[in-house]
Design a protein around this motif. Structure first.
Motif, PDB file in Angstrom:
ATOM      1  N   ASN A  23       0.800  -1.231   0.000  1.00 26.48           N
ATOM      2  CA  ASN A  23       0.000   0.000   0.000  1.00 26.48           C
ATOM      3  C   ASN A  23       0.831   1.279   0.000  1.00 26.48           C
ATOM      4  OD1 ASN A  23      -2.222  -1.718   0.200  1.00 26.48           O
ATOM      5  ND2 ASN A  23      -1.963  -1.827   2.417  1.00 26.48           N
ATOM      6  N   GLY A  24       2.126   1.140  -0.241  1.00 26.58           N
ATOM      7  CA  GLY A  24       2.980   2.328  -0.308  1.00 26.58           C
ATOM      8  C   GLY A  24       2.887   3.134   0.966  1.00 26.58           C
ATOM      9  N   LEU A  25       2.538   4.387   0.821  1.00 26.34           N
ATOM     10  CA  LEU A  25       2.469   5.253   1.997  1.00 26.34           C
ATOM     11  C   LEU A  25       1.085   5.210   2.652  1.00 26.34           C
ATOM     12  CD1 LEU A  25       4.423   8.238   0.433  1.00 26.34           C
ATOM     13  CD2 LEU A  25       5.274   6.653   2.154  1.00 26.34           C
ATOM     14  N   ASN A  26       0.361   4.109   2.404  1.00 24.10           N
ATOM     15  CA  ASN A  26      -0.984   3.942   2.966  1.00 24.10           C
ATOM     16  C   ASN A  26      -1.925   5.082   2.599  1.00 24.10           C
ATOM     17  OD1 ASN A  26      -0.849   1.434   4.250  1.00 24.10           O
ATOM     18  ND2 ASN A  26       0.380   2.358   5.903  1.00 24.10           N
ATOM     19  N   ASP A  27      -1.733   5.640   1.396  1.00 26.33           N
ATOM     20  CA  ASP A  27      -2.578   6.771   1.003  1.00 26.33           C
ATOM     21  C   ASP A  27      -3.773   6.326   0.145  1.00 26.33           C
ATOM     22  OD1 ASP A  27      -1.272   6.047  -1.272  1.00 26.33           O
ATOM     23  OD2 ASP A  27      -0.368   7.992  -1.682  1.00 26.33           O
ATOM     24  N   ASN A  28      -3.969   4.984   0.064  1.00 27.87           N
ATOM     25  CA  ASN A  28      -5.082   4.446  -0.732  1.00 27.87           C
ATOM     26  C   ASN A  28      -5.093   4.974  -2.156  1.00 27.87           C
ATOM     27  OD1 ASN A  28      -6.198   2.767   1.153  1.00 27.87           O
ATOM     28  ND2 ASN A  28      -7.246   4.493   2.163  1.00 27.87           N
ATOM     29  N   ASN A  29      -3.956   5.361  -2.622  1.00 26.08           N
ATOM     30  CA  ASN A  29      -3.907   5.991  -3.930  1.00 26.08           C
ATOM     31  C   ASN A  29      -2.785   5.396  -4.774  1.00 26.08           C
ATOM     32  OD1 ASN A  29      -4.673   7.779  -5.834  1.00 26.08           O
ATOM     33  ND2 ASN A  29      -3.517   9.519  -5.014  1.00 26.08           N
ATOM     34  N   VAL A  30      -2.658   4.072  -4.674  1.00 32.95           N
ATOM     35  CA  VAL A  30      -1.572   3.418  -5.407  1.00 32.95           C
ATOM     36  C   VAL A  30      -2.083   3.025  -6.789  1.00 32.95           C
ATOM     37  CG1 VAL A  30      -0.082   1.380  -5.427  1.00 32.95           C
ATOM     38  CG2 VAL A  30      -0.452   2.607  -3.299  1.00 32.95           C
ATOM     39  N   SER A  31      -1.516   3.658  -7.800  1.00 35.16           N
ATOM     40  CA  SER A  31      -1.949   3.365  -9.173  1.00 35.16           C
ATOM     41  C   SER A  31      -1.419   1.998  -9.595  1.00 35.16           C
ATOM     42  CB  SER A  31      -1.402   4.426 -10.140  1.00 35.16           C
ATOM     43  OG  SER A  31       0.008   4.282 -10.211  1.00 35.16           O
ATOM     44  N   VAL A  32      -1.906   1.504 -10.732  1.00 33.53           N
ATOM     45  CA  VAL A  32      -1.441   0.202 -11.208  1.00 33.53           C
ATOM     46  C   VAL A  32       0.072   0.238 -11.489  1.00 33.53           C
ATOM     47  CG1 VAL A  32      -2.075   0.639 -13.634  1.00 33.53           C
ATOM     48  CG2 VAL A  32      -2.002  -1.698 -12.808  1.00 33.53           C
ATOM     49  N   ASP A  33       0.587   1.393 -11.944  1.00 38.61           N
ATOM     50  CA  ASP A  33       2.029   1.519 -12.200  1.00 38.61           C
ATOM     51  C   ASP A  33       2.827   1.520 -10.892  1.00 38.61           C
ATOM     52  OD1 ASP A  33       1.772   1.639 -14.954  1.00 38.61           O
ATOM     53  OD2 ASP A  33       1.478   3.826 -14.951  1.00 38.61           O
ATOM     54  N   GLU A  34       2.286   2.236  -9.905  1.00 39.60           N
ATOM     55  CA  GLU A  34       3.006   2.293  -8.627  1.00 39.60           C
ATOM     56  C   GLU A  34       3.001   0.918  -7.952  1.00 39.60           C
ATOM     57  OE1 GLU A  34       1.772   5.417  -5.929  1.00 39.60           O
ATOM     58  OE2 GLU A  34       3.314   4.865  -4.463  1.00 39.60           O
ATOM     59  N   LEU A  35       1.877   0.206  -8.083  1.00 37.47           N
ATOM     60  CA  LEU A  35       1.801  -1.154  -7.516  1.00 37.47           C
ATOM     61  C   LEU A  35       2.892  -2.028  -8.147  1.00 37.47           C
ATOM     62  CD1 LEU A  35       0.224  -3.119  -5.678  1.00 37.47           C
ATOM     63  CD2 LEU A  35      -1.132  -3.752  -7.677  1.00 37.47           C
ATOM     64  N   HIS A  36       3.037  -1.906  -9.445  1.00 34.47           N
ATOM     65  CA  HIS A  36       4.065  -2.662 -10.167  1.00 34.47           C
ATOM     66  C   HIS A  36       5.456  -2.304  -9.618  1.00 34.47           C
ATOM     67  CE1 HIS A  36       6.104  -4.569 -13.505  1.00 34.47           C
ATOM     68  NE2 HIS A  36       6.702  -3.440 -13.812  1.00 34.47           N
ATOM     69  N   PHE A  37       5.700  -1.013  -9.441  1.00 28.26           N
ATOM     70  CA  PHE A  37       6.984  -0.513  -8.930  1.00 28.26           C
ATOM     71  C   PHE A  37       7.267  -1.111  -7.541  1.00 28.26           C
ATOM     72  CE2 PHE A  37       9.396   2.786  -6.618  1.00 28.26           C
ATOM     73  CZ  PHE A  37      10.429   3.058  -7.506  1.00 28.26           C
ATOM     74  N   ILE A  38       6.252  -1.114  -6.695  1.00 24.21           N
ATOM     75  CA  ILE A  38       6.431  -1.626  -5.321  1.00 24.21           C
ATOM     76  C   ILE A  38       6.686  -3.135  -5.345  1.00 24.21           C
ATOM     77  CG2 ILE A  38       5.237  -2.042  -3.118  1.00 24.21           C
ATOM     78  CD1 ILE A  38       3.773   0.658  -3.581  1.00 24.21           C
ATOM     79  N   ILE A  39       5.877  -3.854  -6.120  1.00 22.06           N
ATOM     80  CA  ILE A  39       6.021  -5.323  -6.135  1.00 22.06           C
ATOM     81  C   ILE A  39       7.387  -5.730  -6.687  1.00 22.06           C
ATOM     82  CG2 ILE A  39       5.161  -7.463  -7.208  1.00 22.06           C
ATOM     83  CD1 ILE A  39       2.322  -6.439  -6.762  1.00 22.06           C
ATOM     84  N   VAL A  40       7.819  -5.086  -7.771  1.00 22.65           N
ATOM     85  CA  VAL A  40       9.130  -5.458  -8.336  1.00 22.65           C
ATOM     86  C   VAL A  40      10.216  -5.249  -7.274  1.00 22.65           C
ATOM     87  CG1 VAL A  40      10.862  -4.927 -10.095  1.00 22.65           C
ATOM     88  CG2 VAL A  40       8.471  -5.058 -10.748  1.00 22.65           C
ATOM     89  N   HIS A  41      10.177  -4.131  -6.557  1.00 18.03           N
ATOM     90  CA  HIS A  41      11.183  -3.889  -5.514  1.00 18.03           C
ATOM     91  C   HIS A  41      11.097  -4.924  -4.393  1.00 18.03           C
ATOM     92  CE1 HIS A  41      11.953   0.099  -7.277  1.00 18.03           C
ATOM     93  NE2 HIS A  41      13.075   0.065  -6.581  1.00 18.03           N
ATOM     94  N   GLN A  42       9.863  -5.240  -4.001  1.00 13.37           N
ATOM     95  CA  GLN A  42       9.722  -6.197  -2.894  1.00 13.37           C
ATOM     96  C   GLN A  42      10.244  -7.577  -3.280  1.00 13.37           C
ATOM     97  OE1 GLN A  42       5.627  -5.963  -1.581  1.00 13.37           O
ATOM     98  NE2 GLN A  42       6.075  -4.253  -0.212  1.00 13.37           N
ATOM     99  N   VAL A  43       9.993  -7.963  -4.536  1.00 12.23           N
ATOM    100  CA  VAL A  43      10.500  -9.269  -4.990  1.00 12.23           C
ATOM    101  C   VAL A  43      12.029  -9.286  -4.899  1.00 12.23           C
ATOM    102  CG1 VAL A  43      10.721 -10.783  -7.011  1.00 12.23           C
ATOM    103  CG2 VAL A  43       8.511  -9.783  -6.454  1.00 12.23           C
ATOM    104  N   PHE A  44      12.658  -8.186  -5.324  1.00 12.40           N
ATOM    105  CA  PHE A  44      14.122  -8.084  -5.219  1.00 12.40           C
ATOM    106  C   PHE A  44      14.566  -8.230  -3.758  1.00 12.40           C
ATOM    107  CE2 PHE A  44      14.355  -6.119  -9.465  1.00 12.40           C
ATOM    108  CZ  PHE A  44      15.544  -6.640  -9.923  1.00 12.40           C
ATOM    109  N   GLU A  45      13.881  -7.533  -2.861  1.00 11.76           N
ATOM    110  CA  GLU A  45      14.297  -7.583  -1.454  1.00 11.76           C
ATOM    111  C   GLU A  45      14.159  -8.997  -0.889  1.00 11.76           C
ATOM    112  OE1 GLU A  45      15.916  -5.422   0.396  1.00 11.76           O
ATOM    113  OE2 GLU A  45      15.851  -3.710  -0.981  1.00 11.76           O
ATOM    114  N   LEU A  46      13.147  -9.735  -1.375  1.00 11.53           N
ATOM    115  CA  LEU A  46      13.008 -11.129  -0.922  1.00 11.53           C
ATOM    116  C   LEU A  46      14.185 -11.970  -1.424  1.00 11.53           C
ATOM    117  CD1 LEU A  46       9.175 -11.827  -1.324  1.00 11.53           C
ATOM    118  CD2 LEU A  46      10.472 -11.666   0.800  1.00 11.53           C
ATOM    119  N   TRP A  47      14.563 -11.749  -2.682  1.00 12.07           N
ATOM    120  CA  TRP A  47      15.730 -12.486  -3.193  1.00 12.07           C
ATOM    121  C   TRP A  47      16.983 -12.098  -2.423  1.00 12.07           C
ATOM    122  CZ3 TRP A  47      14.623 -16.756  -4.846  1.00 12.07           C
ATOM    123  CH2 TRP A  47      13.698 -17.023  -5.850  1.00 12.07           C
TER     124      TRP A  47
END
Ligand code: HEM
Length: 371
Positions: A23-47
């Motif tokens: 949810n990023g900054l919990n602003d309920n305003n995460v666009s589909v592009d921002e969601l993609h940006f967050i997920i890609v980063h999180q996947v990297f951090e898991l690796w």
């Protein structure tokens, strides 16, 4: 205590919790592009998390006075897993590239000064592998950990992150453990505690250097005959002197103790020995281990390179959100080398037919004697 019969996929993997972290900054305003940006980063951090655990496992297996022979394939297996993870993770950058420059600009300001520069797991990986402050300073780069400490003052999790990095920086790193292990290489069958070991190491190095000289002479003559560069002689002399100084650990003359210099000389001779006689059973697995370390660092460099190209494509040459020069800085980090001695030996190796003869051949064989 969970009753095994009631275990299910989403509880075991904690999927609901995981899916609640985008949810990023919990602003309920995460666009589909921002969601993609967050997920890609999180996947990297898991690796990164898995890579850290693999490097620690390998480091601990090597960090013993005697590495059991049967552990070497296990160490290689785990190094190879890191190689695969980094290779696949580098490919993830193509996913990030589906974000067009404009897509990214639409939410970039939300990041403020947040940047991959603050990926504390990346810093942990660098520390665990053995990247030094000095190597960064060669490129006039500040220590990013210093920057992270500053940032941590304004974060709830800051002190935990600082403690983690401080603990990691006091731990033995993979580079130190690999060099300790290589130091014990039985060069021509002689170990570091043998009475005349220094003489055996010297003889091995001088035998090697002699052959390099012979090959250089032949190559040089041919180049001169063929009308090559008039400076060819100087080039060969410079290259020979550089190799001579490296194998004799000359750079440690001034400020370091005699023991340290001898130790570095033995380590370099050890790598050269293992790489040269690599087909003999006793050194074939050690050679694969060394090669896996080099491959791991190569993948790490490719990871940095792919990241830099992706960044160039998305933000061009802007200053990064973390305040660095951006792509120029990222490209310079691809020049860092951690396992320098393992790389350097590749410049020195002789063809098999020119090697000095292996002594105590039986010692290096699988079947040492046949009835
Ligand atoms: C739109 C996507 C991205 C852009 C524009 C971007 C940009 C940058 C820039 C400019 C830097 C240099 C530091 C700074 O001044 O901020 C940086 C550093 C970094 N980024 Fe990214 N990045 C992106 C995605 C990613 C992803 C998906 C990862 C995966 C973990 C990542 C990991 C890192 C790391 C670890 C650093 C530190 C590199 C170092 O100091 O050695 N970045 N990034």
């Amino acid at each position: 205590m969970v009753n095994n019969a009631s275990v299910n996929y989403w509880d075991y993997l904690q999927v609901p919790k995981l899916l609640n972290l985008q949810n990023g900054l919990n602003d309920n305003n995460v666009s589909v592009d921002e969601l993609h940006f967050i997920i890609v980063h999180q996947v990297f951090e898991l690796w990164f998390k898995q890579v850290i655990s693999e490097i620690k496992f390998v480091r601990d297996k090597l960090n013993v006075a005697r590495v059991e022979e049967e552990n070497i394939p296990i160490i290689v297996h785990h190094l190879q897993r890191v190689v695969k993870i980094l290779t696949i993770a580098s490919d993830h950058f193509v996913l990030m590239e589906t974000l067009t420059p404009q897509d990214f600009l639409n939410f970039r300001s939300k990041l403020g000064t947040a940047s991959g520069f603050q990926s504390f797991q990346m810093r942990q990986i660098e520390l665990l592998l053995g990247l030094t402050k000095g190597e960064r300073e060669n490129y006039n780069h500040d220590n990013p950990i210093k920057f992270l400490y500053e940032t941590s003052k304004h974060s709830i999790d800051g002190s935990e992150i600082v403690n983690l990095l401080e603990k990691t920086s006091t731990e033995k790193n993979l580079l130190e453990c690999v060099l300790d292990w290589i130091y014990r290489t039985p060069i021509q069958g002689s170990g570091p505690n043998s009475d005349n070991d220094n003489d055996i190491v010297d003889e091995f190095i001088s035998g090697y250097l002699e052959r390099i000289k012979e090959i250089n002479e032949t190559q040089m003559k041919k180049l001169i005959e063929d009308g090559g560069d008039i400076n060819v002689k100087t080039k060969f002399e410079e290259s020979y002197n550089e190799i001579y100084d490296f194998l004799n650990a000359v750079e440690f003359n001034q400020s370091d103790s005699k023991d340290f210099k001898l130790r570095m000389k033995r380590i370099r001779a050890g790598i050269l020995f293992i790489e040269s006689y690599r087909n003999f059973p006793l050194v074939s697995w050690p050679r694969i281990l060394i090669d896996s370390i080099v491959e791991l660092e190569e993948c790490f460099i490719k990871f940095r390179f792919n990241h830099a190209r992706m960044v160039e494509r998305i933000i061009g040459r802007r200053i990064g959100t973390g305040g660095s020069s951006g792509v120029d800085y990222l490209d310079e980090t691809t020049k860092y080398r951690i396992f320098k001695d393992l790389w350097k030996i590749r410049t020195i190796l002789l063809p098999s037919q020119n090697l000095p003869p292996l002594k105590n051949v039986n010692y290096f064989q699988f079947v040492s004697e046949v009835d």
